[in-house]
Design a protein around this motif. Structure first.
Motif, PDB file in Angstrom:
ATOM      1  N   VAL A 128       0.824  -1.199   0.000  1.00 40.46           N
ATOM      2  CA  VAL A 128       0.000   0.000   0.000  1.00 40.46           C
ATOM      3  C   VAL A 128       0.863   1.256   0.000  1.00 40.46           C
ATOM      4  O   VAL A 128       0.488   2.290  -0.579  1.00 40.46           O
ATOM      5  CB  VAL A 128      -0.966  -0.019   1.209  1.00 40.46           C
ATOM      6  CG1 VAL A 128      -0.204   0.082   2.524  1.00 40.46           C
ATOM      7  CG2 VAL A 128      -1.979   1.106   1.097  1.00 40.46           C
ATOM      8  N   ASN A 129       2.057   1.185   0.609  1.00 42.34           N
ATOM      9  CA  ASN A 129       2.960   2.343   0.589  1.00 42.34           C
ATOM     10  C   ASN A 129       3.441   2.647  -0.825  1.00 42.34           C
ATOM     11  O   ASN A 129       3.463   3.810  -1.258  1.00 42.34           O
ATOM     12  CB  ASN A 129       4.163   2.095   1.501  1.00 42.34           C
ATOM     13  CG  ASN A 129       3.776   1.910   2.948  1.00 42.34           C
ATOM     14  OD1 ASN A 129       2.707   2.351   3.374  1.00 42.34           O
ATOM     15  ND2 ASN A 129       4.624   1.243   3.708  1.00 42.34           N
ATOM     16  N   ALA A 130       3.815   1.599  -1.572  1.00 45.24           N
ATOM     17  CA  ALA A 130       4.254   1.786  -2.949  1.00 45.24           C
ATOM     18  C   ALA A 130       3.102   2.252  -3.825  1.00 45.24           C
ATOM     19  O   ALA A 130       3.274   3.093  -4.721  1.00 45.24           O
ATOM     20  CB  ALA A 130       4.847   0.490  -3.493  1.00 45.24           C
ATOM     21  N   CYS A 131       1.912   1.716  -3.590  1.00 47.64           N
ATOM     22  CA  CYS A 131       0.736   2.124  -4.351  1.00 47.64           C
ATOM     23  C   CYS A 131       0.412   3.589  -4.093  1.00 47.64           C
ATOM     24  O   CYS A 131       0.029   4.320  -5.018  1.00 47.64           O
ATOM     25  CB  CYS A 131      -0.450   1.239  -3.980  1.00 47.64           C
ATOM     26  SG  CYS A 131      -1.929   1.532  -4.963  1.00 47.64           S
ATOM     27  N   ALA A 132       0.579   4.030  -2.857  1.00 46.81           N
ATOM     28  CA  ALA A 132       0.320   5.434  -2.522  1.00 46.81           C
ATOM     29  C   ALA A 132       1.257   6.365  -3.284  1.00 46.81           C
ATOM     30  O   ALA A 132       0.836   7.402  -3.816  1.00 46.81           O
ATOM     31  CB  ALA A 132       0.474   5.645  -1.018  1.00 46.81           C
ATOM     32  N   GLN A 133       2.528   5.999  -3.366  1.00 45.89           N
ATOM     33  CA  GLN A 133       3.481   6.824  -4.102  1.00 45.89           C
ATOM     34  C   GLN A 133       3.191   6.800  -5.599  1.00 45.89           C
ATOM     35  O   GLN A 133       3.288   7.821  -6.278  1.00 45.89           O
ATOM     36  CB  GLN A 133       4.899   6.341  -3.832  1.00 45.89           C
ATOM     37  CG  GLN A 133       5.963   7.269  -4.399  1.00 45.89           C
ATOM     38  CD  GLN A 133       7.359   6.867  -3.976  1.00 45.89           C
ATOM     39  OE1 GLN A 133       7.592   5.731  -3.570  1.00 45.89           O
ATOM     40  NE2 GLN A 133       8.302   7.774  -4.076  1.00 45.89           N
ATOM     41  N   GLY A 154      -6.497   3.547   0.959  1.00 48.31           N
ATOM     42  CA  GLY A 154      -6.372   2.850   2.231  1.00 48.31           C
ATOM     43  C   GLY A 154      -5.962   1.409   2.063  1.00 48.31           C
ATOM     44  O   GLY A 154      -6.193   0.793   1.014  1.00 48.31           O
ATOM     45  N   GLY A 155      -5.351   0.864   3.091  1.00 49.46           N
ATOM     46  CA  GLY A 155      -4.936  -0.534   3.100  1.00 49.46           C
ATOM     47  C   GLY A 155      -4.286  -0.874   4.429  1.00 49.46           C
ATOM     48  O   GLY A 155      -4.446  -0.156   5.423  1.00 49.46           O
ATOM     49  N   VAL A 156      -3.539  -1.960   4.432  1.00 46.18           N
ATOM     50  CA  VAL A 156      -2.776  -2.393   5.606  1.00 46.18           C
ATOM     51  C   VAL A 156      -1.319  -2.488   5.193  1.00 46.18           C
ATOM     52  O   VAL A 156      -0.991  -3.120   4.179  1.00 46.18           O
ATOM     53  CB  VAL A 156      -3.298  -3.747   6.127  1.00 46.18           C
ATOM     54  CG1 VAL A 156      -2.447  -4.246   7.283  1.00 46.18           C
ATOM     55  CG2 VAL A 156      -4.756  -3.630   6.553  1.00 46.18           C
ATOM     56  N   GLU A 159       3.694  -3.876   8.123  1.00 45.15           N
ATOM     57  CA  GLU A 159       3.762  -4.182   9.547  1.00 45.15           C
ATOM     58  C   GLU A 159       2.399  -4.557  10.130  1.00 45.15           C
ATOM     59  O   GLU A 159       2.278  -4.761  11.339  1.00 45.15           O
ATOM     60  CB  GLU A 159       4.340  -2.981  10.303  1.00 45.15           C
ATOM     61  CG  GLU A 159       5.765  -2.640   9.867  1.00 45.15           C
ATOM     62  CD  GLU A 159       6.276  -1.389  10.559  1.00 45.15           C
ATOM     63  OE1 GLU A 159       5.501  -0.809  11.362  1.00 45.15           O
ATOM     64  OE2 GLU A 159       7.421  -1.004  10.314  1.00 45.15           O
ATOM     65  N   GLY A 160       1.385  -4.626   9.272  1.00 50.39           N
ATOM     66  CA  GLY A 160       0.054  -5.010   9.725  1.00 50.39           C
ATOM     67  C   GLY A 160      -0.787  -3.886  10.277  1.00 50.39           C
ATOM     68  O   GLY A 160      -1.883  -4.117  10.798  1.00 50.39           O
ATOM     69  N   ARG A 161      -0.311  -2.641  10.178  1.00 48.79           N
ATOM     70  CA  ARG A 161      -1.062  -1.506  10.687  1.00 48.79           C
ATOM     71  C   ARG A 161      -1.909  -0.883   9.579  1.00 48.79           C
ATOM     72  O   ARG A 161      -1.568  -0.934   8.405  1.00 48.79           O
ATOM     73  CB  ARG A 161      -0.115  -0.452  11.256  1.00 48.79           C
ATOM     74  CG  ARG A 161       0.735  -0.929  12.427  1.00 48.79           C
ATOM     75  CD  ARG A 161       1.682   0.166  12.883  1.00 48.79           C
ATOM     76  NE  ARG A 161       2.557   0.567  11.790  1.00 48.79           N
ATOM     77  CZ  ARG A 161       3.331   1.648  11.810  1.00 48.79           C
ATOM     78  NH1 ARG A 161       3.306   2.454  12.855  1.00 48.79           N
ATOM     79  NH2 ARG A 161       4.125   1.918  10.791  1.00 48.79           N
ATOM     80  N   GLY A 162      -3.006  -0.250   9.993  1.00 46.83           N
ATOM     81  CA  GLY A 162      -3.833   0.453   9.026  1.00 46.83           C
ATOM     82  C   GLY A 162      -3.091   1.630   8.423  1.00 46.83           C
ATOM     83  O   GLY A 162      -2.373   2.356   9.127  1.00 46.83           O
ATOM     84  N   ALA A 163      -3.226   1.819   7.113  1.00 49.07           N
ATOM     85  CA  ALA A 163      -2.551   2.907   6.409  1.00 49.07           C
ATOM     86  C   ALA A 163      -3.579   3.683   5.601  1.00 49.07           C
ATOM     87  O   ALA A 163      -4.366   3.095   4.851  1.00 49.07           O
ATOM     88  CB  ALA A 163      -1.459   2.361   5.487  1.00 49.07           C
ATOM     89  N   LEU A 164      -3.574   5.002   5.766  1.00 51.11           N
ATOM     90  CA  LEU A 164      -4.524   5.866   5.068  1.00 51.11           C
ATOM     91  C   LEU A 164      -3.771   7.049   4.478  1.00 51.11           C
ATOM     92  O   LEU A 164      -3.006   7.719   5.176  1.00 51.11           O
ATOM     93  CB  LEU A 164      -5.597   6.353   6.046  1.00 51.11           C
ATOM     94  CG  LEU A 164      -6.737   7.158   5.433  1.00 51.11           C
ATOM     95  CD1 LEU A 164      -7.703   6.226   4.703  1.00 51.11           C
ATOM     96  CD2 LEU A 164      -7.485   7.950   6.507  1.00 51.11           C
ATOM     97  N   TYR A 165      -4.011   7.335   3.185  1.00 51.63           N
ATOM     98  CA  TYR A 165      -3.340   8.426   2.479  1.00 51.63           C
ATOM     99  C   TYR A 165      -4.386   9.313   1.814  1.00 51.63           C
ATOM    100  O   TYR A 165      -5.306   8.811   1.163  1.00 51.63           O
ATOM    101  CB  TYR A 165      -2.384   7.887   1.416  1.00 51.63           C
ATOM    102  CG  TYR A 165      -1.293   6.985   1.957  1.00 51.63           C
ATOM    103  CD1 TYR A 165      -0.053   7.513   2.315  1.00 51.63           C
ATOM    104  CD2 TYR A 165      -1.496   5.624   2.116  1.00 51.63           C
ATOM    105  CE1 TYR A 165       0.949   6.688   2.814  1.00 51.63           C
ATOM    106  CE2 TYR A 165      -0.505   4.792   2.606  1.00 51.63           C
ATOM    107  CZ  TYR A 165       0.720   5.333   2.964  1.00 51.63           C
ATOM    108  OH  TYR A 165       1.703   4.514   3.449  1.00 51.63           O
ATOM    109  N   ARG A 175       0.169  10.696   4.924  1.00 49.87           N
ATOM    110  CA  ARG A 175      -0.457   9.613   5.674  1.00 49.87           C
ATOM    111  C   ARG A 175      -1.112  10.204   6.914  1.00 49.87           C
ATOM    112  O   ARG A 175      -0.493  10.995   7.637  1.00 49.87           O
ATOM    113  CB  ARG A 175       0.580   8.562   6.043  1.00 49.87           C
ATOM    114  CG  ARG A 175      -0.006   7.342   6.752  1.00 49.87           C
ATOM    115  CD  ARG A 175       0.997   6.208   6.839  1.00 49.87           C
ATOM    116  NE  ARG A 175       0.459   5.068   7.576  1.00 49.87           N
ATOM    117  CZ  ARG A 175       1.056   3.883   7.667  1.00 49.87           C
ATOM    118  NH1 ARG A 175       2.234   3.697   7.066  1.00 49.87           N
ATOM    119  NH2 ARG A 175       0.508   2.897   8.351  1.00 49.87           N
ATOM    120  N   GLU A 176      -2.365   9.816   7.167  1.00 45.78           N
ATOM    121  CA  GLU A 176      -3.132  10.403   8.254  1.00 45.78           C
ATOM    122  C   GLU A 176      -3.903   9.327   9.016  1.00 45.78           C
ATOM    123  O   GLU A 176      -4.072   8.201   8.539  1.00 45.78           O
ATOM    124  CB  GLU A 176      -4.116  11.435   7.710  1.00 45.78           C
ATOM    125  CG  GLU A 176      -3.463  12.593   6.969  1.00 45.78           C
ATOM    126  CD  GLU A 176      -4.472  13.635   6.567  1.00 45.78           C
ATOM    127  OE1 GLU A 176      -4.575  14.657   7.266  1.00 45.78           O
ATOM    128  OE2 GLU A 176      -5.165  13.425   5.553  1.00 45.78           O
TER     129      GLU A 176
END
Length: 267
Positions: A128-133, A154-156, A159-165, A175-176
């Motif tokens: 999800v981090n790469a997709c956000a970029q 959004g995704g996980v 590290e298994g944590r929720g990620a929202l951009y 990221r928020e």
């Protein structure tokens, strides 16, 4: 038979009793005409996202409007990205877009293609981090004729944590913990600031004064977050005519995406 009578003015020119037709102005003296093309429209609706300790929830209403007209009462603003086939099996990334619906669909199709090509070329899912970029790059490349949308991804994370951009139309993102977008954002975001970000909330047991410590935001539990999302949209539909009809909610965890639909006010 009576004849038309003309009078001679003091300047020696005849003055007729009926109005004279004005001669058309020459092309040189004609005012310039501006031709313009505006391809955008706002189709209303709102979306929001909240990230938790091990999940992310993205939600949006299903109303589509043009001014005071309702185009349809079911126009989803949440889309699964990646996965297998047209059903997006195994996907763990969700994109929400609100603004111009046609641009939202075009952006969704492009990002989905990029993520699926990554899986085909590398044999694994894009994080999800790469997709956000990558989404930021797509929006920035269209900055001179931008997608007229507000996007939330959004995704996980790994590290298994929720990620929202959250994004603006030209690709700036961050990221928020929570973010609202669309027509009802001005109504929903203060509510999220109070309940999720704990803005201007202080330790109740601490003594009064300038040194009173502010509450630190903590990730919410899933059940409480789902109820918070419903409350946010229930309040927004009471105050905004472009929000309503249905609430589409997607809960993203490490196991996949769960979709929940519930009705909203239709008037």
């Amino acid at each position: 038979m009576a004849a038309f009578t003309s009078y001679v003015s003091s300047a020696g020119q005849p003055s007729y009793s009926f109005p004279q037709q004005q001669s058309a102005p020459s092309h040189a003296s004609r005012a310039p005409i501006q031709h313009s093309f505006y391809p955008y429209t706002d189709n209303g609706g709102s979306t929001l996202g909240i990230s938790g300790d091990n999940f992310t929830i993205i939600a949006g209403d299903t109303r589509s409007t043009s001014g005071y007209n309702i185009n349809t009462r079911y126009e989803p603003k949440l889309f699964r990205i990646g996965g297998e086939g047209s059903e997006h099996k195994g996907s763990k990334i969700v994109l929400s877009v609100v603004g111009f619906a046609a641009d939202g669909h075009a952006l969704k199709e492009r990002l989905d293609t990029v993520v699926k090509m990554y899986r085909y070329q590398h044999g694994k899912e894009m994080s999800v981090n790469a997709c956000a970029q990558r989404l930021s790059h797509i929006l920035y490349n269209k900055r001179f004729f931008p997608y007229y949308v507000q996007a939330i991804l959004g995704g996980v994370d790994e590290e298994g944590r929720g990620a929202l951009y959250s994004y603006d139309p030209v690709g700036s993102y961050e990221r928020e913990f929570c973010r609202a977008a669309g027509a009802g954002a001005s109504l929903i975001m203060p509510f999220l600031d109070n309940q999720v970000n704990l803005k201007n909330q202080y330790e109740p047991a601490a003594p009064q004064g300038l040194e009173k410590p502010q509450l630190v935001p903590q990730p919410l539990q899933r059940a409480a977050t789902e109820e918070l999302v419903r409350d946010a949209f229930t309040s927004a539909v009471e105050r905004h005519i472009e929000v309503g009809d249905g609430l589409q909610m997607m809960i993203i965890t490490k196991d996949g995406i769960e979709e929940v639909f519930s009705p909203l006010k239709m008037d």
